[in-house]
Design an enzyme around this catalytic site. Sequence first.
Site, PDB file in Angstrom:
ATOM      1  N   GLN A  28      63.411  44.908  46.640  1.00 49.07           N
ATOM      2  CA  GLN A  28      63.242  43.969  47.299  1.00 49.07           C
ATOM      3  C   GLN A  28      63.675  43.108  45.908  1.00 49.07           C
ATOM      4  OE1 GLN A  28      59.437  42.665  48.806  1.00 49.07           O
ATOM      5  NE2 GLN A  28      60.553  41.029  49.883  1.00 49.07           N
ATOM      6  N   GLY A  29      64.820  41.316  46.804  1.00 49.46           N
ATOM      7  CA  GLY A  29      64.143  40.983  45.879  1.00 49.46           C
ATOM      8  C   GLY A  29      64.814  39.659  46.330  1.00 49.46           C
ATOM      9  N   LYS A  40      71.893  46.729  50.510  1.00 53.21           N
ATOM     10  CA  LYS A  40      71.609  45.652  50.118  1.00 53.21           C
ATOM     11  C   LYS A  40      72.112  44.558  51.016  1.00 53.21           C
ATOM     12  CE  LYS A  40      71.028  42.038  46.139  1.00 53.21           C
ATOM     13  NZ  LYS A  40      71.981  41.765  44.710  1.00 53.21           N
ATOM     14  N   ASP A  60      71.017  37.819  34.354  1.00 52.75           N
ATOM     15  CA  ASP A  60      69.621  38.056  34.912  1.00 52.75           C
ATOM     16  C   ASP A  60      69.452  39.405  34.264  1.00 52.75           C
ATOM     17  OD1 ASP A  60      67.498  37.745  36.131  1.00 52.75           O
ATOM     18  OD2 ASP A  60      68.015  38.194  38.077  1.00 52.75           O
TER      19      ASP A  60
END
Length: 962
Positions: free
Chosen positions: A629-630, A649, A748
């Site tokens: 999960q993001g 995704k 990131d």
Amino acid sequence: MPGLRIHGYALAVSFCFITFIAASQRTDPSEVNALINIKKSLIDPKNNLRNWNKGDPCARNWTGVWCFDDMGADGYFHVREIYLMTMNLSGSLSPHLGQLSKLEIMDFMWNNLTGTIPKEIGNIKSLKLLLLNGNMLSGSLPDELGNLSNMNRFQVDENQLSGLIPESFANLSNVRHLHMNNNSFSGQLPSSLSKLSNLMHLLVDNNNLSGHLPPEFSMLRGLAILQLDNNNFSGSEIPSTYVNLTQLVKLSLRNCSLQGAIPDFSSIPKLTYLDLSWNQFTGPIPSKKLADNMTTIDLSNNRLNGSIPQSFSYPHLQNLSLANNLLSGSIPASIWQNMSFDEKAKLTIDLHNNSFSDVLGNLTLPANVTVRLSGNPICNNSDTHSIGQYCGPKEEKAEQDSTNSTTGCPTQACPTDHSYEYAPSSSVRCFCAAPLRIGYRLKSPSFSYFPPYITSFEHYIVESLNFHLDQLSIDSYAWEEGPRLRMYLKLFPHYNDSHSNMFNTSEVRRIKDVFSSWHFPRTDFFGPYELLNFTLLGPYENLLIDSEKKKISTGIIIASVIAAVACVLAISAIITLLISRRHMKYQHKISRKRMSSNISIKIDGMKIFTYKELARATNKFDISTKVGQGGYGNVYKGILSDDIFVAVKRAEEGSLQGQKEFLTEIELLSRLHHRNLVSLIGYCNEEGEQMLVYEFMPNGTLRDWISGKCKKTTGSLNFTMRLRISLGAAKGILYLHTEANPPIFHRDIKASNILLDSKFNAKVADFGLSRLVPYSDEEGTAPNYVSTVVKGTPGYLDPEYLLTHKLTDKSDVYSLGIVFLELLTGMQPISHGKNIVREVNMALQSGTIYSIIDSRMGSYPSDCLDKFLTLALSCCQDNPEQRPSMLDVVRELENIIAVLPETETLFSDVSLDSSGNMVPSSSASAAGSGSGSHNTREEQHMSSCVSGSDLVSDVIPTIVPR
């Protein structure tokens, strides 16, 4: 349509019922709604908030909700205080907190809250105490908090907050206490904080602050405690204007990379505690004497020269440390000779590792004085002054806990139960009573040794509570890192004619209010305190729960009838509205479906999936197929019709991009082809859905392996495998920087975005925050950075990027350096306010670096580990120019790996037998990167690793085991 009408009627009836309940409420309905939504954002495993759905918050005393005693002009009660400390709450802070418009105290201390601080809190103009310390909150401080002009105490310490300290905080005109220590705040301390004329205590220690110390802080004439330890003001000096801080009691600037001369602080009459250790100060110790009430002077681990001034004589001194400097000459015995000790006092003088040659005066020491002289020339002549006994290794003697207030009372338990015990009394010898137990901590005391001040501290507490001295017992105390002083207090009821053996309800409320509202008188010597717990046990457990049932008044009944009539008139309008909105929503969905299905692109090698295909592959996105999960959405494991495993995704509705942007991102990702980047297989852009389909990585994320979450039978990754994973990730990022067209800054990089395939090859994933490097202009030049809003993950963010908003390739280098440190130590980038870069550097300086190396990776060649650690720290330099390029990182990793011994397996606690099967290392000859399978510290450092490259050795010296 009949079903819709029934549904509409049901909603209308529910609306009327809610309206009726609201009419019978005594608390402002908007605040009731806010409290309900606040609870929805919290996870309450102990069910402490079980009464938050029963009746009226103010009338029924919802747990932790305190209201004003009188109704407001609007005819409602309003919430004044929220006390939810130490309730084991997790979840997040709801933006609905901003609707508590009359709130004065917000207390969520010592829970497990995550997420960010809602900017809506800045709407509560009445707020005086904001207490969020001791959680796991992340993100930056909202600028809107600067609107809290009535704020008195702001505590967000011991979280995982990052970013800059907002300039808007200069508007907190009434603030007296700013406690932001033990986070990851970065950048410059705002000089605009000098406008806070009421500020008394500024605690910002244990962060990542840089820049310089603002000279303007000298305008804070009421400032009593300035604590900035463990930051990085590299190259900065202490402004000479700080000598004008005449109310200063404590100045602590330990380990701040400060340099220059130490200012003359002799003009500050109240100064008691001065810690300037672990910096790069030069020159002599100022000759003028400091204030007579000094308890602590720590100037150790600098580059001071000259001699100790003859003026060093302080009657209340407890700790003098000048160790690890360049001082010379004679040691004046007046340091200890002119002191008037009582039996509780103690003085420690640490002068080791200097160049002192003699003692000026009598070396005979009082019993409560300890001197350490090792590492000085004076110790080479043990016959002189009989100094041999002071030249040995340092002896650590911990201060003993105190248990001092029950002397003379029976040791056996009271006959009632374990909640009662014998208490001393001035009226009778002892009596059996139930104490209140309170966890209490001094956050920044101005002394180093507590016993001489216990009595005065007890008087301070009992006078603040209007108690007798025999009603207080300091059950225990202990020093903690900071240094901070934790203690546990017992408060006993006073023995009187009623022989009451416990506090009544009103007295418990009063005591809690004094502690939790910080009504204690100001004392800069003991410094600010924090309440750790006020847990009511035994007979007090249900004391504050008001079980009295409130009767509904006649006025409220009339209001309820009126509300019911209004509901009947509103039903038809509500149903009409529901039908209209349902129709509009249906039309919007049809339109969105048409639009998404009509916009697509055709890319070679990129498959366009239908929604049905991916729903079938993931069992309709069943929770059992969810693997991650993001911020973008959830990731599901899927099996395509050709039995190929994929990762799907799926964007949540709030994360959907515009169609053009979504397809542009796909076109970009389709160009990225490298064995160390996760491959994009295809996408879906229909049915109002946006989904990306990637190759599936069966061994999950690197973060899971570092943390030990992977429940594999194969054990832990060994040192060699960690190096290979590091090299794979570095190669993937190098491709983005130099071979992608156009080049890309990932932005990131973190352990959870490095995935491992079936053979444990590392692949970089998640390009949701990536930015393209600008194209060259007509002259062939291009900027080497991208100006952008700061985004990324706290703990991995480049400090320079945070400060300047300029994203460069060196920003990815910094983040990868953090991943290297995780691999070496097993630590998280930020944990309980501790930053991994600072912790590793401190361990390196203190010679304890091998004690924090992750023992799960088994044996390793110490030379190779030292080179890997040196590379990691060079990547994490604050100055981007001092960091290696990604190409240099790849080359150095290749050089380290090239000289490693052959390794037969990936893991530290298994080997391969003659048939190639995995067996525990005890059953076969171990295959480590060291000499043998043993994991003892001595054997871990036996092997040699001589690399052919020392490209980063000029940034950080080679590590020498101590």
